[in-house]
Motif scaffolding. Sequence first.
Motif, PDB file in Angstrom:
ATOM      1  N   VAL A   1       0.850  -1.191   0.000  1.00  0.00           N
ATOM      2  CA  VAL A   1       0.000   0.000   0.000  1.00  0.00           C
ATOM      3  C   VAL A   1       0.885   1.241   0.000  1.00  0.00           C
ATOM      4  N   GLU A   2       0.507   2.218  -0.814  1.00  0.00           N
ATOM      5  CA  GLU A   2       1.254   3.474  -0.895  1.00  0.00           C
ATOM      6  C   GLU A   2       0.531   4.542  -0.075  1.00  0.00           C
ATOM      7  N   LEU A   3       1.299   5.280   0.761  1.00  0.00           N
ATOM      8  CA  LEU A   3       0.748   6.375   1.544  1.00  0.00           C
ATOM      9  C   LEU A   3       0.974   7.705   0.836  1.00  0.00           C
ATOM     10  N   GLU A   4       0.228   8.711   1.258  1.00  0.00           N
ATOM     11  CA  GLU A   4       0.357  10.031   0.647  1.00  0.00           C
ATOM     12  C   GLU A   4       1.761  10.611   0.816  1.00  0.00           C
ATOM     13  N   ASP A   5       2.430  10.251   1.924  1.00  0.00           N
ATOM     14  CA  ASP A   5       3.789  10.763   2.134  1.00  0.00           C
ATOM     15  C   ASP A   5       4.823   9.955   1.355  1.00  0.00           C
ATOM     16  N   GLU A   6       4.345   9.091   0.454  1.00  0.00           N
ATOM     17  CA  GLU A   6       5.148   8.297  -0.475  1.00  0.00           C
ATOM     18  C   GLU A   6       5.836   7.096   0.180  1.00  0.00           C
ATOM     19  N   ARG A   7       5.528   6.836   1.435  1.00  0.00           N
ATOM     20  CA  ARG A   7       6.012   5.602   2.049  1.00  0.00           C
ATOM     21  C   ARG A   7       5.228   4.416   1.478  1.00  0.00           C
ATOM     22  N   ARG A   8       5.860   3.280   1.466  1.00  0.00           N
ATOM     23  CA  ARG A   8       5.202   2.046   1.045  1.00  0.00           C
ATOM     24  C   ARG A   8       5.105   1.113   2.253  1.00  0.00           C
ATOM     25  N   LEU A   9       3.935   0.555   2.454  1.00  0.00           N
ATOM     26  CA  LEU A   9       3.713  -0.393   3.537  1.00  0.00           C
ATOM     27  C   LEU A   9       3.418  -1.779   2.976  1.00  0.00           C
TER      28      LEU A   9
END
Length: 344
Positions: free
Chosen positions: A69-77
Amino acid sequence: MPGAIQCRRRRCQAGRARMVRSPVMPGEPRASFFALTPDRVLEAVEVGGLRCTGRCLPLRAFENRVYEVELEDERRLVVKFYRPGRWSRETILDEHRFLADLAAAEIPAVAPLDLGTGTTLGEIEGIYYAAFPKVRGRTLDELDAENRRRIGRTIGRMHAVGAARGAPHRLRLDATTYIREPVEVLLKGSFIPESLAPRYRDVALRIADAVAAPLAAARTQRIHGDLHYGNLLWTSDGPILVDFDDCLVGPPVQDLWLLARGRSEEARRAREDLVEGYELFREFDRSTLALSEPLRACRIVHMSGWIARRWDDPSFPQAFPNFKDHRYWMQEYEELVAISEALA
């Protein structure tokens, strides 16, 4: 750049709009587990205030359901939804506590993140889930002596932390859990060809009888439990330990033999390299190396029992098409016979 940002925002808004419209799926957790959709995954991630872009990719996994999953802050989980009925909340929290202890000691392992709710474990429709930072690295199928010693040092550090406290809800590595119970499942489900089943049962139970006392006498503690090459990611800084889903309470040798399996001289030297690195950080009971082959038998039988227990999951017959083939079971039987004869 502005166009890319607007595109990302539109994708994010569209993803949230889909989630708002997504109805709660009624029914048993198991049914919801098989019917997980990207919308439900994103909704679970956002419960604690994390914001997703709408990007959600399923990853290859058998036991659990796993998504990137991609977050708005561009981190990937990497978000893992635990298979219902396998682990209790307390059992999973034992895993997370082990990983938190490793992180506190700066051991290179991937620990779960706070979901924004003050906990690392969430629940949606009876399904537990956790989110981990995506770690980039590569797996290696073979290691030279220096890298084996390097991994040995990492395992030694991990075990020093693992021995500091217990894991009362995790499985114990013993002959009943890893041989006797899986054999019963296999026989009851008629997975083993009828002509081979009695011989398979007899040799497996002989090994269980032979290994029960040494396993019970060995010092046990929190260990990874499934430390094969695929659960080691290599980066420029060295190895990172991943996937503690099968962490358990067992003898430390369990985390070494999987990286140097077999009876060959090459395997023996590889185990020596691992132990050499290990002992720079922690004492190792070398007498437990004699458990390497019995533990390999435990894994052989336990893995087949695991596949049998999951056979009603449509992904398992596809992933293991030879599971009911006579050759599969003959090969496994011959492996067990060789291990049994070496123990005699």
